[in-house]
Design a protein around this motif. Structure first.
Motif, PDB file in Angstrom:
ATOM      1  N   ILE A  62       0.833  -1.196   0.000  1.00 46.59           N
ATOM      2  CA  ILE A  62       0.000   0.000   0.000  1.00 46.59           C
ATOM      3  C   ILE A  62       0.877   1.259   0.000  1.00 46.59           C
ATOM      4  CG2 ILE A  62      -1.852  -1.226   1.182  1.00 46.59           C
ATOM      5  CD1 ILE A  62      -1.090   0.375   3.720  1.00 46.59           C
ATOM      6  N   PRO A  63       0.351   2.407  -0.448  1.00 45.89           N
ATOM      7  CA  PRO A  63       1.158   3.627  -0.543  1.00 45.89           C
ATOM      8  C   PRO A  63       1.660   4.148   0.803  1.00 45.89           C
ATOM      9  CG  PRO A  63      -0.783   3.796  -1.942  1.00 45.89           C
ATOM     10  CD  PRO A  63      -0.964   2.563  -1.102  1.00 45.89           C
ATOM     11  N   ASN A  64       0.824   4.102   1.840  1.00 44.96           N
ATOM     12  CA  ASN A  64       1.204   4.700   3.118  1.00 44.96           C
ATOM     13  C   ASN A  64       2.164   3.798   3.874  1.00 44.96           C
ATOM     14  OD1 ASN A  64       1.214   6.677   5.101  1.00 44.96           O
ATOM     15  ND2 ASN A  64      -1.018   6.794   5.235  1.00 44.96           N
ATOM     16  N   GLN A  65       2.914   4.366   4.814  1.00 45.22           N
ATOM     17  CA  GLN A  65       3.876   3.607   5.611  1.00 45.22           C
ATOM     18  C   GLN A  65       4.129   4.356   6.910  1.00 45.22           C
ATOM     19  OE1 GLN A  65       7.159   3.590   2.824  1.00 45.22           O
ATOM     20  NE2 GLN A  65       8.011   5.491   3.606  1.00 45.22           N
ATOM     21  N   SER A  66       4.800   3.684   7.859  1.00 51.46           N
ATOM     22  CA  SER A  66       5.070   4.282   9.167  1.00 51.46           C
ATOM     23  C   SER A  66       6.544   4.167   9.508  1.00 51.46           C
ATOM     24  CB  SER A  66       4.239   3.574  10.246  1.00 51.46           C
ATOM     25  OG  SER A  66       4.686   3.941  11.546  1.00 51.46           O
ATOM     26  N   SER A  67       7.129   5.247   9.991  1.00 49.31           N
ATOM     27  CA  SER A  67       8.493   5.249  10.505  1.00 49.31           C
ATOM     28  C   SER A  67       8.505   6.044  11.806  1.00 49.31           C
ATOM     29  CB  SER A  67       9.460   5.877   9.493  1.00 49.31           C
ATOM     30  OG  SER A  67      10.761   5.980  10.032  1.00 49.31           O
ATOM     31  N   VAL A  68       8.790   5.354  12.912  1.00 49.61           N
ATOM     32  CA  VAL A  68       8.728   5.970  14.242  1.00 49.61           C
ATOM     33  C   VAL A  68      10.138   6.319  14.695  1.00 49.61           C
ATOM     34  CG1 VAL A  68       8.014   5.668  16.641  1.00 49.61           C
ATOM     35  CG2 VAL A  68       6.652   4.647  14.788  1.00 49.61           C
ATOM     36  N   ALA A  69      10.436   7.615  14.847  1.00 50.95           N
ATOM     37  CA  ALA A  69      11.748   8.068  15.302  1.00 50.95           C
ATOM     38  C   ALA A  69      11.834   8.015  16.827  1.00 50.95           C
ATOM     39  CB  ALA A  69      12.000   9.497  14.810  1.00 50.95           C
ATOM     40  N   LYS A  70      13.062   7.814  17.344  1.00 46.67           N
ATOM     41  CA  LYS A  70      13.300   7.765  18.795  1.00 46.67           C
ATOM     42  C   LYS A  70      12.236   6.916  19.483  1.00 46.67           C
ATOM     43  CE  LYS A  70      15.593  12.280  18.863  1.00 46.67           C
ATOM     44  NZ  LYS A  70      15.606  13.659  19.412  1.00 46.67           N
ATOM     45  N   ALA A  71      12.140   5.692  19.015  1.00 49.71           N
ATOM     46  CA  ALA A  71      11.060   4.814  19.471  1.00 49.71           C
ATOM     47  C   ALA A  71      11.083   4.596  20.980  1.00 49.71           C
ATOM     48  CB  ALA A  71      11.158   3.467  18.749  1.00 49.71           C
ATOM     49  N   TRP A  72      12.255   4.670  21.584  1.00 51.35           N
ATOM     50  CA  TRP A  72      12.377   4.486  23.032  1.00 51.35           C
ATOM     51  C   TRP A  72      11.564   5.502  23.827  1.00 51.35           C
ATOM     52  CZ3 TRP A  72      14.377   9.037  24.740  1.00 51.35           C
ATOM     53  CH2 TRP A  72      15.161   9.790  23.822  1.00 51.35           C
ATOM     54  N   ASP A  73      11.224   6.621  23.179  1.00 49.45           N
ATOM     55  CA  ASP A  73      10.465   7.676  23.860  1.00 49.45           C
ATOM     56  C   ASP A  73       8.987   7.677  23.464  1.00 49.45           C
ATOM     57  OD1 ASP A  73      10.440   9.822  25.691  1.00 49.45           O
ATOM     58  OD2 ASP A  73      10.472  11.285  24.048  1.00 49.45           O
ATOM     59  N   GLU A  74       8.567   6.742  22.617  1.00 48.17           N
ATOM     60  CA  GLU A  74       7.198   6.743  22.094  1.00 48.17           C
ATOM     61  C   GLU A  74       6.298   5.676  22.721  1.00 48.17           C
ATOM     62  OE1 GLU A  74       5.908   9.016  20.132  1.00 48.17           O
ATOM     63  OE2 GLU A  74       7.842  10.054  20.084  1.00 48.17           O
ATOM     64  N   PHE A  75       6.858   4.855  23.619  1.00 51.26           N
ATOM     65  CA  PHE A  75       6.087   3.788  24.256  1.00 51.26           C
ATOM     66  C   PHE A  75       6.229   3.890  25.773  1.00 51.26           C
ATOM     67  CE2 PHE A  75       7.147   2.376  20.030  1.00 51.26           C
ATOM     68  CZ  PHE A  75       5.987   1.755  19.578  1.00 51.26           C
ATOM     69  N   ASP A  76       5.141   3.586  26.475  1.00 54.69           N
ATOM     70  CA  ASP A  76       5.197   3.655  27.940  1.00 54.69           C
ATOM     71  C   ASP A  76       5.784   2.366  28.510  1.00 54.69           C
ATOM     72  OD1 ASP A  76       3.168   1.718  27.987  1.00 54.69           O
ATOM     73  OD2 ASP A  76       1.572   3.189  28.287  1.00 54.69           O
ATOM     74  N   GLU A  77       5.807   2.249  29.840  1.00 54.30           N
ATOM     75  CA  GLU A  77       6.416   1.094  30.490  1.00 54.30           C
ATOM     76  C   GLU A  77       5.694  -0.202  30.166  1.00 54.30           C
ATOM     77  OE1 GLU A  77       9.298   0.906  32.180  1.00 54.30           O
ATOM     78  OE2 GLU A  77       9.544   2.965  31.467  1.00 54.30           O
ATOM     79  N   ASP A  78       4.417  -0.116  29.806  1.00 52.49           N
ATOM     80  CA  ASP A  78       3.643  -1.311  29.467  1.00 52.49           C
ATOM     81  C   ASP A  78       3.714  -1.657  27.984  1.00 52.49           C
ATOM     82  OD1 ASP A  78       2.733  -1.655  32.119  1.00 52.49           O
ATOM     83  OD2 ASP A  78       1.185  -0.117  31.791  1.00 52.49           O
TER      84      ASP A  78
END
Length: 239
Positions: free
Chosen positions: A164-180
């Motif tokens: 599909i045309p769309n895609q995801s790239s998450v920068a500094k992933a360590w800061d984008e998720f909580d402890e759970d």
């Protein structure tokens, strides 16, 4: 100026709209398989994959996530190895896939590539990935990059998937998720929702016509020529 080669009538036909717009459509939930590319306990590619799975479930999809732990390296074990067989069965079951990989040294991980390498281009007369949909995602330890999603797109094309045309790239992933391991609200999360919505839509649009979409003139000609050769050989033997 030389004449151009003629189109073979054996493999050439007008496009039939009825095959593109079937009157009978599948009614079951779209079947989506998710692969991720890290074995770490706190794996951000797995967290992103699980988040994508939750979103897909909310969108009405039937979701399976493959656990790559204990999957051997390609070509080191027979095809009936339990993890290899599990992966191949899930690929055949699926109508679409999500590939979620970390970027390591500017590329996808070996864990991600090994899973893809275990997926065959054909099983007998069946191509298990041909015409199915694919969404690609990556997580980055530093600034945003698109190396891995670009590589995944190349592999998707090679596997004859409809990426599909769309895609995801998450920068500094360590800061984008909580402890759970849940993703925090952010534009990165919103993009994953966008990608999963698009994946479900494309899957619903194409799953009933996937074989027709990737039916190739060159292969029809090749099949016709091979059949003609076998028929002529049989006639020669009969004489």
């Amino acid at each position: 100026m030389t004449d151009t080669p003629q189109i073979s009538e054996a493999g050439f036909a007008a496009i039939d709209p009825d095959q593109l717009f079937p009157t009978t459509r599948s009614r079951h939930a779209p079947r989506i398989l998710i692969l991720y590319g890290s074995l770490r306990d706190r794996s951000f590619s797995r967290f992103a994959a699980e988040e994508a799975g939750r979103i897909l479930t909310r969108l009405g999809a039937d979701v399976r996530i493959f656990d790559p732990r204990d999957l051997p390296q390609p070509d080191t074990v027979p095809l009936d190895h339990p993890k290899v067989a599990e992966l191949r069965d899930l690929v055949q079951w699926s109508e679409g896939m999500v590939w979620s990989s970390p970027e390591r040294h500017g590329a996808m991980t070996g864990i991600m590539k090994s899973q893809i390498d275990w997926i065959p281009l054909s099983l007998g007369s069946v191509r298990p990935t041909q015409g199915k949909t694919l969404a690609v995602m990556q997580v980055c330890g530093g600034s945003q990059s698109f190396n891995t999603v670009n590589q995944l797109r190349i592999l998707g094309r090679w596997m004859r998937l409809l990426t599909i045309p769309n895609q995801s790239s998450v920068a500094k992933a360590w800061d984008e998720f909580d402890e759970d391991g849940r993703m925090k609200p952010s534009p990165y999360y919103d993009r994953i929702v966008d990608v999963m919505e698009e994946l479900v839509k494309f899957t619903l649009l194409t799953r009933d016509i996937k074989d027709h979409l990737v039916d190739r003139y060159s292969e029809r000609v090749e099949s016709h020529d091979a059949l003609s050769q076998r028929v002529n050989q049989a006639k020669a033997v009969a004489k």
